[in-house]
Design a protein around this motif. Structure first.
Motif, short mmCIF file in Angstrom:
data_model
loop_
_atom_site.label_atom_id
_atom_site.label_comp_id
_atom_site.label_asym_id
_atom_site.label_seq_id
_atom_site.Cartn_x
_atom_site.Cartn_y
_atom_site.Cartn_z
N CYS A 210 38.42 2.53 19.49
CA CYS A 210 37.82 3.51 18.60
C CYS A 210 37.97 3.01 17.16
CB CYS A 210 38.50 4.87 18.77
SG CYS A 210 37.79 6.15 17.71
N ARG B 238 37.74 10.72 16.03
CA ARG B 238 38.60 10.19 17.08
C ARG B 238 37.81 9.72 18.30
NH1 ARG B 238 40.31 14.94 15.21
NH2 ARG B 238 39.57 16.04 17.03
N CYS B 239 36.54 9.42 18.09
CA CYS B 239 35.66 9.01 19.20
C CYS B 239 35.64 10.04 20.31
CB CYS B 239 36.05 7.63 19.73
SG CYS B 239 35.84 6.31 18.53
N GLU B 240 35.57 11.31 19.91
CA GLU B 240 35.49 12.40 20.87
C GLU B 240 34.14 13.07 20.77
OE1 GLU B 240 38.66 15.13 20.05
OE2 GLU B 240 40.20 13.73 20.67
N SER C 243 33.08 8.11 13.49
CA SER C 243 33.73 7.08 14.29
C SER C 243 32.76 6.51 15.32
CB SER C 243 34.97 7.64 15.00
OG SER C 243 34.62 8.69 15.88
N TYR C 244 33.17 5.38 15.92
CA TYR C 244 32.32 4.74 16.92
C TYR C 244 33.17 3.95 17.92
CZ TYR C 244 32.83 0.60 13.92
OH TYR C 244 33.33 -0.45 13.17
N LEU C 245 32.58 3.74 19.09
CA LEU C 245 33.22 3.01 20.17
C LEU C 245 32.19 2.04 20.75
CD1 LEU C 245 35.69 2.67 22.06
CD2 LEU C 245 34.69 4.43 23.51
N SER D 24 36.86 3.79 12.94
CA SER D 24 36.37 4.77 11.97
C SER D 24 35.40 4.09 11.02
CB SER D 24 37.54 5.35 11.17
OG SER D 24 38.40 6.07 12.01
#
Length: 129
Positions: free
Chosen positions: A52, A84-86, A123-125, A54
């Motif tokens: 994850c 939080r990549c949620e 954020s990103y994943l 930011s």
């Protein structure tokens, strides 16, 4: 009988390990850019893969940013409103073709010009398909 079971189990673990190594190696076509700066591939390395991340404060503060581009057919990036990549209701966006039939150098882009709400994402994943 126990030796045979042990050998079979060892072989399966080794085969799974080889498959995991294959999957984590990216080819040179797999790249992710944020505001035209590479964050994966193209000299940036693979540290962002499966972690994850930011957005920079400047990107979060600017409602016209970020502009993102995901290239290659073996990765995708999911962008999240939360830090939080949620996932949060419908407030996440996945960019990347994951289409093995597409050209290997193909790219997909997204920005607040496509959806103004994207300017508030935090954020990103990046993951393999």
């Amino acid at each position: 009988m126990q030796l045979r079971s042990l050998l079979v189990a060892s072989f399966l673990v080794a085969a799974a390990g080889i498959e995991a190594v294959k999957k984590t190696q990216l080819d040179i076509n797999q790249k992710v850019y944020i505001e035209n700066s590479p964050v994966l591939g193209d000299g940036a390395g693979e540290g962002a893969l499966n972690n994850c991340q930011s957005f920079a404060d400047a990107h979060v503060a600017n409602p016209a940013a970020p502009s993102v581009r995901v290239c290659g057919t073996g990765i995708k990036a999911t962008f999240f409103l939360r830090g939080r990549c949620e996932g949060y209701y419908e407030h996440q966006k996945t960019v990347g073709s994951c289409n093995k039939g597409a050209a290997s150098e193909s790219c997909e882009s997204w920005s607040p010009a496509n959806d103004a709400k994207f300017g508030a994402y935090q954020s990103y994943l990046i993951e393999q398909c």
